[in-house]
Design a protein around this motif. Structure first.
Motif, PDB file in Angstrom:
ATOM      1  N   SER A 161       0.847  -1.192   0.000  1.00 13.46           N
ATOM      2  CA  SER A 161       0.000   0.000   0.000  1.00 13.46           C
ATOM      3  C   SER A 161       0.882   1.241   0.000  1.00 13.46           C
ATOM      4  CB  SER A 161      -0.921   0.007   1.224  1.00 13.46           C
ATOM      5  OG  SER A 161      -0.146  -0.109   2.415  1.00 13.46           O
ATOM      6  N   VAL A 162       0.378   2.292  -0.671  1.00 16.98           N
ATOM      7  CA  VAL A 162       1.106   3.558  -0.777  1.00 16.98           C
ATOM      8  C   VAL A 162       0.148   4.696  -0.459  1.00 16.98           C
ATOM      9  CG1 VAL A 162       2.365   5.121  -2.308  1.00 16.98           C
ATOM     10  CG2 VAL A 162       2.647   2.649  -2.559  1.00 16.98           C
ATOM     11  N   ALA A 163       0.608   5.606   0.390  1.00 22.21           N
ATOM     12  CA  ALA A 163      -0.152   6.829   0.669  1.00 22.21           C
ATOM     13  C   ALA A 163       0.557   8.005   0.009  1.00 22.21           C
ATOM     14  CB  ALA A 163      -0.270   7.053   2.171  1.00 22.21           C
ATOM     15  N   VAL A 164      -0.217   8.929  -0.519  1.00 23.44           N
ATOM     16  CA  VAL A 164       0.354  10.132  -1.134  1.00 23.44           C
ATOM     17  C   VAL A 164      -0.022  11.325  -0.262  1.00 23.44           C
ATOM     18  CG1 VAL A 164       0.466  11.597  -3.178  1.00 23.44           C
ATOM     19  CG2 VAL A 164       0.190   9.116  -3.427  1.00 23.44           C
ATOM     20  N   ILE A 165       0.956  11.841   0.473  1.00 25.84           N
ATOM     21  CA  ILE A 165       0.729  12.976   1.363  1.00 25.84           C
ATOM     22  C   ILE A 165       0.751  14.250   0.517  1.00 25.84           C
ATOM     23  CG2 ILE A 165       1.470  14.122   3.485  1.00 25.84           C
ATOM     24  CD1 ILE A 165       0.902  11.141   3.852  1.00 25.84           C
ATOM     25  N   GLY A 168      -0.074   1.103 -13.369  1.00 24.05           N
ATOM     26  CA  GLY A 168      -0.507  -0.281 -13.189  1.00 24.05           C
ATOM     27  C   GLY A 168      -0.230  -0.862 -11.826  1.00 24.05           C
ATOM     28  N   TYR A 169       0.127  -0.006 -10.847  1.00 29.51           N
ATOM     29  CA  TYR A 169       0.377  -0.527  -9.492  1.00 29.51           C
ATOM     30  C   TYR A 169      -0.902  -1.162  -8.941  1.00 29.51           C
ATOM     31  CZ  TYR A 169       1.249  -0.441  -4.455  1.00 29.51           C
ATOM     32  OH  TYR A 169       1.377  -0.776  -3.132  1.00 29.51           O
ATOM     33  N   GLN A 170      -0.776  -2.376  -8.422  1.00 22.67           N
ATOM     34  CA  GLN A 170      -1.939  -3.152  -7.991  1.00 22.67           C
ATOM     35  C   GLN A 170      -2.219  -3.068  -6.491  1.00 22.67           C
ATOM     36  OE1 GLN A 170      -4.046  -4.815 -10.301  1.00 22.67           O
ATOM     37  NE2 GLN A 170      -2.786  -3.412 -11.525  1.00 22.67           N
ATOM     38  N   GLY A 171      -1.346  -2.415  -5.750  1.00 19.10           N
ATOM     39  CA  GLY A 171      -1.585  -2.303  -4.315  1.00 19.10           C
ATOM     40  C   GLY A 171      -2.587  -1.206  -3.992  1.00 19.10           C
ATOM     41  N   GLU A 172      -2.838  -1.020  -2.709  1.00 15.96           N
ATOM     42  CA  GLU A 172      -3.758   0.033  -2.272  1.00 15.96           C
ATOM     43  C   GLU A 172      -3.091   1.403  -2.416  1.00 15.96           C
ATOM     44  OE1 GLU A 172      -6.846  -0.269  -1.423  1.00 15.96           O
ATOM     45  OE2 GLU A 172      -6.915  -2.466  -1.458  1.00 15.96           O
ATOM     46  N   ILE A 173      -3.865   2.384  -2.906  1.00 16.23           N
ATOM     47  CA  ILE A 173      -3.370   3.754  -3.051  1.00 16.23           C
ATOM     48  C   ILE A 173      -4.270   4.659  -2.213  1.00 16.23           C
ATOM     49  CG2 ILE A 173      -2.856   5.645  -4.645  1.00 16.23           C
ATOM     50  CD1 ILE A 173      -2.655   3.526  -6.879  1.00 16.23           C
ATOM     51  N   TYR A 174      -3.678   5.377  -1.266  1.00 11.93           N
ATOM     52  CA  TYR A 174      -4.446   6.220  -0.353  1.00 11.93           C
ATOM     53  C   TYR A 174      -4.077   7.689  -0.552  1.00 11.93           C
ATOM     54  CZ  TYR A 174      -5.250   1.793   2.122  1.00 11.93           C
ATOM     55  OH  TYR A 174      -5.596   0.505   2.449  1.00 11.93           O
ATOM     56  N   PRO A 175      -4.966   8.508  -1.157  1.00 15.72           N
ATOM     57  CA  PRO A 175      -4.700   9.948  -1.233  1.00 15.72           C
ATOM     58  C   PRO A 175      -4.913  10.591   0.139  1.00 15.72           C
ATOM     59  CG  PRO A 175      -6.453   9.256  -2.770  1.00 15.72           C
ATOM     60  CD  PRO A 175      -6.219   8.142  -1.815  1.00 15.72           C
ATOM     61  N   ILE A 176      -3.961  11.435   0.550  1.00 20.34           N
ATOM     62  CA  ILE A 176      -4.075  12.132   1.835  1.00 20.34           C
ATOM     63  C   ILE A 176      -4.188  13.625   1.548  1.00 20.34           C
ATOM     64  CG2 ILE A 176      -3.068  12.520   4.108  1.00 20.34           C
ATOM     65  CD1 ILE A 176      -3.716   9.557   3.496  1.00 20.34           C
ATOM     66  N   GLU A 181     -12.377  12.844  -2.471  1.00 21.87           N
ATOM     67  CA  GLU A 181     -12.073  11.817  -3.458  1.00 21.87           C
ATOM     68  C   GLU A 181     -11.077  12.369  -4.469  1.00 21.87           C
ATOM     69  OE1 GLU A 181     -15.158   8.979  -5.223  1.00 21.87           O
ATOM     70  OE2 GLU A 181     -14.733  10.342  -6.900  1.00 21.87           O
ATOM     71  N   ILE A 182     -10.089  11.573  -4.833  1.00 17.83           N
ATOM     72  CA  ILE A 182      -9.092  11.959  -5.842  1.00 17.83           C
ATOM     73  C   ILE A 182      -8.864  10.762  -6.753  1.00 17.83           C
ATOM     74  CG2 ILE A 182      -6.704  12.682  -6.254  1.00 17.83           C
ATOM     75  CD1 ILE A 182      -6.773  14.120  -3.562  1.00 17.83           C
ATOM     76  N   LEU A 183      -9.077  10.975  -8.058  1.00 17.78           N
ATOM     77  CA  LEU A 183      -8.919   9.914  -9.067  1.00 17.78           C
ATOM     78  C   LEU A 183      -9.704   8.666  -8.679  1.00 17.78           C
ATOM     79  CD1 LEU A 183      -5.130  10.124 -10.105  1.00 17.78           C
ATOM     80  CD2 LEU A 183      -7.116  11.258 -11.124  1.00 17.78           C
ATOM     81  N   ASP A 184     -10.937   8.895  -8.298  1.00 17.50           N
ATOM     82  CA  ASP A 184     -11.875   7.814  -7.966  1.00 17.50           C
ATOM     83  C   ASP A 184     -11.460   7.017  -6.729  1.00 17.50           C
ATOM     84  OD1 ASP A 184     -13.413   8.454 -10.235  1.00 17.50           O
ATOM     85  OD2 ASP A 184     -12.170   7.161 -11.497  1.00 17.50           O
ATOM     86  N   ARG A 185     -10.595   7.610  -5.925  1.00 17.65           N
ATOM     87  CA  ARG A 185     -10.197   6.946  -4.674  1.00 17.65           C
ATOM     88  C   ARG A 185     -10.535   7.838  -3.492  1.00 17.65           C
ATOM     89  NH1 ARG A 185      -7.435   4.436  -8.454  1.00 17.65           N
ATOM     90  NH2 ARG A 185      -6.566   2.362  -8.082  1.00 17.65           N
ATOM     91  N   LYS A 186     -11.057   7.253  -2.442  1.00 22.01           N
ATOM     92  CA  LYS A 186     -11.419   8.015  -1.262  1.00 22.01           C
ATOM     93  C   LYS A 186     -10.192   8.710  -0.689  1.00 22.01           C
ATOM     94  CE  LYS A 186     -13.274   7.665   3.419  1.00 22.01           C
ATOM     95  NZ  LYS A 186     -13.805   6.778   4.486  1.00 22.01           N
ATOM     96  N   ALA A 187     -10.316   9.989  -0.398  1.00 22.25           N
ATOM     97  CA  ALA A 187      -9.229  10.760   0.205  1.00 22.25           C
ATOM     98  C   ALA A 187      -9.416  10.808   1.716  1.00 22.25           C
ATOM     99  CB  ALA A 187      -9.199  12.166  -0.377  1.00 22.25           C
TER     100      ALA A 187
END
Length: 721
Positions: free
Chosen positions: A267-271, A292-300, A306-312
Motif C-alpha cells: 500500500s502507498v499513501a500520497v501525502i 498499473g500498481y496493484q496495491g492500495e493507493i491512499y490519497p491524503i 475523493e481523488i482519481l476515484d479513490r477516497k481521500a
C-alpha cells in the motif's frame, strides 16, 4: 576490529598517545613517532635525542657518520621549511655547529615554538625512496597510501590507495599499481626493492591505525626500500580523537526489512495528493494509477473527499489498514508534522519529493526530519528527489512519467536532472530496467542501502549509479565488493576534477584530496567506473547482453583497415588483449579472405567481400576455443549492405549460441544512415553495436572484462583486490 598480531606492543603506543593527550597535543614528536611505529615492527634508523651540542656529538659518534640532524618540536611539523634538517654531517665539529644552526633556525621560524631538542639520526643513502602513509578520509575513513617518496611524491603524485586494514595481497597490488612500479623492480642494473618486505610494512601501518583510530594521519616519508629491508627514515604523526568516530550504520537485516517494504509495498499513501492537474501530488497519483500498481493507493488531503476515484483521507491516521510507503508532495515546512504522523502509522518508507532542505542550506530542517524518522523507525528516501520506480511491481512513485520496460538494470542518481537523462535514455533505447531511484540529499537512504537491496533482488542483474559523493564510502565499498562478485556495479562519480586540493598537513593528506582515492578504492572493490553519463548508460545497457568471456584473447574482424587500427587503439585504451594469432589459426583465416587481405589481428577481410566472407570468418572466431571475444568492424558496401551484415551476424551468433558457444561479440558500423537501423537490429539480438564510432562498443566490452576479472571469472583470480 583490532588486528590479531600478538607481536605488536600496543601498550607502548598507548603510553605515547596518552602522554600527548595529557599535554593537549595534536601531533607527536619524531622520537615519539619512532616509538609508535617500532612498536608495530616497522624499522627506523639508529637515532637519539640531543639536548645540547655535546650530546649531539656523542650520539653521532655512537651511531657513526654520516648523520642527519632534525629539529624536534610539537609546533614545527614541516621541519625542512623551518631550516630544521641538516644532512651529511660527518665530523664532531660539523655536528656541533649543525646543532646550533638548527636551534637558531627554529627560533627564527617560530619564536614561540616549544623546542624539545634535536634528533640525531643515522643517514641512510641506499635504496628506493617510497612513501607509506595513512589518512582519515572524510568519505572512506582509514585509507592507506603507497607511492614513490621524497620529492617525487610531490611532483608525480604516483600513489595508490586502499582501505585500512589491508592484507598482504592487497598491499602487493598497491606496490604493483603505481605507474613507476618498474623502477622498484630494478632498472638498468639498479637493486630492486623487496616487494614482500614493503607489503609487510604497509600491512603493519594499516594495522596500527586500525588499532588506534585516533591516529588521524601518519606519514612515513621517505621509506628507504632495498633488496633486504625497508626503513622509515622520517615519521610524522597527527592525532585527533575525532578521527576515531564511526558513522551510524544499519545492519543488512535492518536495511532489507525497510527496503523490501519500500520497493514492494502492499500500500502507498500520497501525502499532499491533489485532483488539480499540474500539481506534483496529482502527477504522483496519476503515475501510481496509470502505471498499473496493484496495491492500495491512499490519497491524503484534508480538503478533498475523493481523488482519481479513490477516497481521500484527512490524515494518514484515518487510513483503515497498514501503509508501507508514504510519498510526500507537500512543502518542506509541513514535512516534520506529517512525518511524525506517518511514523505513528508504522510506515516503513517516507519518499520526500519536496526541496527546501539541506540543498538550500536549511540543514536544521533536514536534521529535524531525520530525528523524527529515527524516532519512529521510518527510512527516508530523499529529500529533493523525483521519486522512484520499481517495475516488477509496476510502481511509479514519482511525478515524472511512468516507465514500463521491465528488465534487469537498476539505476540511481543523486541529481534530478541526471535522473531525467537516465529515464529518457532508457525509454529511447528500450532498455529493460528493474528500478530507477532518486536519492537526492541522502538524508537517510543512500547507495549502500540500494546496493544491499539489489543484491538480494532476483529482478536485478546490474546496478548503475550516478553519485556526487558517498556518505559512508567504507560501507559502500564493502557492500560493492560483495555485490560485484555476482552482479556488475557501475558508478559515475561526478566531481573527478576537484578544483584545488584541500589543505592538509601531510603529504598523504594532500594526495588523498583528489579523485584517485575514489578511483583506487572503488576499482579495488570491484566497481566499474564510467567516465561520463553516456558511458554509464551504455555500460548499463550493454554489459548484461554480453556473455562472460572465458579468457583474455580478443580478435578483431574488420572490412576496413582504418577501422581496424582505431579498434586496436580502443582495445589498448580499455585494457583488452589482442590475441597473438598462431600459425594454424592464421592459415585458417586466410582460407576465407582474399590474397590482398590481411590475417593477423586485426583480420582485415577488405571492404569488397560478400556476406559469406563475414559469415565464415565470424564462424571461425566463434568455433576456435582459443578466441574468447570478437570485435567486428563493418564498412558500408554495396556488396554487403548494412542490414544484410546485421542479419547474417545475428544468424551466425545465434547458431553458435544454440550449440552452447557463448562469446561476447560487439560491432562498430561505419556507413550511411542505414547503419543505425542495422546497429539497432544487432542490439535487439544481444550483440552490442554502435554506428559511427569505434570506441563505444569496445568500451562496453572492456567494462565487461573489468567486471569479469574483478569477480574472479577470468583465470579464476580476482584482480586488484
Amino acid at each position: 576490529m583490532p588486528s590479531s598480531d600478538s607481536s605488536y606492543d600496543r601498550e607502548a603506543v598507548r603510553r605515547v598517545l596518552d602522554q600527548a593527550g595529557a599535554e593537549g597535543r595534536s601531533s607527536l614528536t619524531a622520537p615519539e613517532g619512532r616509538l609508535v611505529v617500532e612498536a608495530y615492527g616497522i624499522a627506523t634508523p639508529g637515532e637519539g635525542l640531543a639536548g645540547s651540542a655535546d650530546e649531539a656529538v656523542a650520539l653521532a659518534e655512537r651511531i657513526g657518520p654520516p648523520v642527519v640532524l632534525k629539529i624536534v618540536s610539537p609546533d614545527i611539523l614541516h621541519k625542512t621549511e623551518a631550516g630544521g634538517v641538516l644532512v651529511g654531517l660527518r665530523t664532531p665539529a660539523e655536528v656541533a655547529a649543525g646543532y646550533d644552526t638548527i636551534i637558531a633556525n627554529a627560533g627564527a621560524y617560530q619564536a614561540d615554538a616549544k623546542i624539545i631538542g634535536v634528533q640525531v639520526q643515522q643517514q641512510l643513502d641506499a635504496g628506493h625512496e617510497v612513501i607509506v602513509g595513512t589518512v582519515t578520509d572524510p568519505t572512506f575513513g582509514k585509507v592507506v597510501a603507497f607511492g614513490l617518496g621524497g620529492v617525487l611524491v610531490e611532483v608525480l603524485k604516483d600513489v595508490t590507495f586502499r582501505l585500512a586494514p589491508t592484507d598482504t595481497s592487497t598491499a602487493l597490488s598497491m606496490i604493483d599499481g603505481i605507474a613507476a612500479a618498474e623502477i622498484l623492480r630494478g632498472v638498468r642494473g639498479a637493486e630492486p626493492a623487496n616487494r614482500e618486505v614493503l607489503a609487510d610494512l604497509i600491512v603493519r601501518l594499516s594495522d596500527l591505525v586500525t588499532d588506534f583510530p585516533e591516529l588521524a594521519e601518519v606519514d612515513l616519508n621517505p621509506v628507504l626500500a632495498t633488496a633486504s629491508g625497508a626503513t622509515a627514515v622520517d615519521v610524522r604523526i597527527l592525532v585527533d580523537p575525532a578521527a576515531a568516530a564511526q558513522p551510524e550504520r544499519f545492519t543488512d537485516e535492518e536495511i532489507l526489512a525497510g527496503m523490501n517494504r519500500i520497493m514492494r509495498p502492499a500500500s502507498v499513501a500520497v501525502i499532499g495528493a491533489s485532483a488539480e492537474t499540474g500539481k506534483i501530488g496529482n502527477s504522483v497519483m496519476k503515475n501510481l494509477v496509470n502505471g498499473g500498481y496493484q496495491g492500495e493507493i491512499y490519497p491524503i488531503n484534508p480538503k478533498a473527499t475523493e481523488i482519481l476515484d479513490r477516497k481521500a483521507f484527512g490524515s494518514i491516521a484515518e487510513v483503515p489498514g497498514p501503509v508501507d510507503v508514504a510519498v510526500f508532495a507537500i512543502p518542506a515546512r509541513f514535512v516534520p508534522q506529517a512525518l511524525a504522523e506517518v511514523g505513528a502509522k508504522g510506515v516503513a518508507g517516507a519518499i520526500l519529493i519536496p526541496s527546501g532542505f539541506g540543498e538550500t542550506g536549511n540543514h536544521e530542517l533536514q536534521a529535524e526530519v531525520v530525528r523524527i524518522a529515527r524516532q519512529h523507525g521510518v527510512r527516508i528516501l530523499g529529500p529533493n528527489i523525483y521519486g522512484y520506480y520499481y517495475t516488477p511491481e509496476n510502481l511509479s512513485a514519482t511525478f515524472c512519467t511512468p516507465y514500463d520496460v521491465k528488465g534487469g538494470v537498476a539505476l540511481s542518481s543523486q541529481s534530478g536532472g541526471i535522473g531525467m537523462a537516465i529515464l529518457g535514455f532508457s525509454r529511447a533505447a528500450r532498455m529493460g530496467v528493474s528500478a530507477i531511484v532518486g536519492v537526492g540529499n541522502k538524508a537517510d537512504i543512500d547507495e549502500d542501502d540500494l546496493l544491499t537491496f539489489f543484491e538480494s533482488d532476483p529482478n536485478t542483474q546490474l546496478v548503475a549509479m550516478h553519485l556526487e559523493d558517498l556518505k559512508d564510502g567504507r560501507s559502500f565499498a564493502d557492500t560493492a565488493r560483495r555485490v560485484s562478485r555476482t552482479k556488475p556495479v557501475v558508478v559515475l562519480k561526478a566531481g573527478r576534477t576537484q578544483q584545488g586540493a584541500r589543505a592538509a598537513s601531510s603529504h598523504t593528506g594532500a594526495l588523498a584530496g583528489n579523485d584517485r582515492v575514489y578511483d583506487d578504492i572503488l576499482r579495488s572493490n570491484g566497481v566499474i567506473r564510467a567516465p561520463g553519463l553516456n558511458d554509464l548508460l551504455e555500460y548499463a545497457r550493454g554489459i548484461p547482453l554480453l556473455p562472460t568471456p572465458q579468457g583474455e584473447n580478443v580478435v578483431i574482424i574488420t572490412g576496413a583497415g582504418g577501422s581496424g587500427v582505431l579498434l586496436s587503439d580502443a582495445c589498448v585504451d580499455n585494457g583488452l588483449t589482442l590475441m597473438e594469432i598462431p600459425p594454424d589459426l592464421d592459415e585458417a583465416f586466410r582460407a576465407f579472405i582474399p590474397p590482398f587481405g590481411a590475417a593477423g589481428n586485426p583480420v582485415d577481410i577488405t571492404g569488397g567481400e560478400p556476406p559469406a566472407t563475414y559469415r565464415n570468418t565470424i564462424a571461425l572466431g566463434l568455433t576456435d576455443p582459443r578466441i574468447h571475444a570478437l570485435i567486428l568492424g563493418y564498412w558500408h558496401t554495396i556488396v554487403t549492405p548494412p542490414m544484410v551484415f546485421a542479419e547474417l551476424v545475428v544468424d551466425v551468433v545465434e547458431e553458435f549460441r544454440a550449440k552452447g558457444i557463448q562469446k561476447p561479440v560487439v560491432a562498430s558500423l561505419a556507413g550511411d544512415v542505414e547503419v543505425e537501423e542495422a546497429s539497432e537490429h544487432l542490439y535487439r539480438h544481444g550483440i552490442v553495436a554502435h554506428p559511427y564510432t569505434t570506441e563505444k562498443p569496445v568500451a562496453v566490452l572492456g567494462a565487461k572484462y573489468r567486471w569479469a576479472r574483478s569477480a574472479g571469472l577470468l583465470n579464476g583470480t580476482p584482480e586488484g583486490r
